[in-house]
Design a protein around this motif. Sequence first.
Motif, PDB file in Angstrom:
ATOM      1  N   ASP B  61      36.144  39.971  50.108  1.00  0.00           N
ATOM      2  CA  ASP B  61      36.301  41.308  49.559  1.00  0.00           C
ATOM      3  C   ASP B  61      36.780  41.231  48.114  1.00  0.00           C
ATOM      4  O   ASP B  61      36.246  41.877  47.214  1.00  0.00           O
ATOM      5  N   ARG B  62      37.812  40.407  47.913  1.00  0.00           N
ATOM      6  CA  ARG B  62      38.401  40.296  46.582  1.00  0.00           C
ATOM      7  C   ARG B  62      37.401  39.721  45.587  1.00  0.00           C
ATOM      8  O   ARG B  62      37.262  40.206  44.466  1.00  0.00           O
ATOM      9  N   LEU B  63      36.698  38.669  46.029  1.00  0.00           N
ATOM     10  CA  LEU B  63      35.717  38.064  45.144  1.00  0.00           C
ATOM     11  C   LEU B  63      34.608  39.047  44.821  1.00  0.00           C
ATOM     12  O   LEU B  63      34.098  39.099  43.704  1.00  0.00           O
ATOM     13  N   SER B  64      34.249  39.848  45.804  1.00  0.00           N
ATOM     14  CA  SER B  64      33.205  40.834  45.596  1.00  0.00           C
ATOM     15  C   SER B  64      33.609  41.822  44.506  1.00  0.00           C
ATOM     16  O   SER B  64      32.805  42.175  43.640  1.00  0.00           O
ATOM     17  N   GLU B  65      34.870  42.246  44.541  1.00  0.00           N
ATOM     18  CA  GLU B  65      35.349  43.149  43.491  1.00  0.00           C
ATOM     19  C   GLU B  65      35.370  42.462  42.140  1.00  0.00           C
ATOM     20  O   GLU B  65      34.946  43.021  41.132  1.00  0.00           O
ATOM     21  N   LEU B  66      35.894  41.226  42.130  1.00  0.00           N
ATOM     22  CA  LEU B  66      36.045  40.517  40.865  1.00  0.00           C
ATOM     23  C   LEU B  66      34.706  40.220  40.240  1.00  0.00           C
ATOM     24  O   LEU B  66      34.592  40.115  39.014  1.00  0.00           O
TER      25      LEU B  66
END
Lengths: 185, 86
Positions: B61-66
């Motif tokens: 999820d975090r990587l997707s946002e970043l």
Amino acid sequence: MVISNLEGEIASKEGERKRKRKGEVRPSQSKWRLDSEQKTYSSKLLEALRCVRAGAPAEPSRTRAVREAANRALAMAARGQTRWSRAILSSRTLKLTAAKRRRAAASRLKRSGGASQEKKRPPAIQRKARVLGKLVPGCRQLSFPKLLEETSDYIAALEMQVRAMSALSEILSSIGSGSGAPPPA
Amino acid sequence: MSSSRRNRITDEEINDLISKLQSLLPESRRRNTSRASASKLLKETCSYIKSLHREVDDLSDRLSELMATMDNNSPQAEIIRSLLRS
């Protein structure tokens, strides 16, 4: 002359490595702790992420695409040595519905078969072993010792995956905040 | 033949595998219990794997946002790659 010798050396080393790997599962498990392995994985993951970015703009599917890319890269790092990695590479999201159907059928079978199997091992352990078999990809029908082998490798690989993804997100977030470019509204 | 052999794995082999499994779990390394029950270890293993899966989900999820911020600068990819190499 020199080149052909080198090729011969490389071929024999690879053959050696393959023979070693077939006999022992242990060395492949400790490889997940190697820094070099994690770096290789991080680079591959980064490449995969760029493909994801190009292909899937929408929010919920992008997270799933990221996770799938991360799992696929992890499975490839295993180099076909383990069942869980081969299962990940050979399956796609299509397998989810088939897996749910199988699960429903299997639980029905297990309930009818579990009562008669009380001979050697307490059913509690069998039950938990089944749960474990469902958690590790491709390991549903595995014998108990094989399942534990796969589990140990899988856990070590997952730990590396978590370390690599955490490091990558740290780097990305620090670069993002330092770039000065405002996030798109 | 093979299925009956599967059911007749000796308790010794099971204990051996269970102790190997125990060495994998982070808590057991700290607690250093010599004989946790097989059932408990299996349960801990399952919950450990589930928690690892959850971590991967959160990180995805975090990587997707970043990744959205990655869009603008492609020199960032070069920086990241060189950082990963070092």
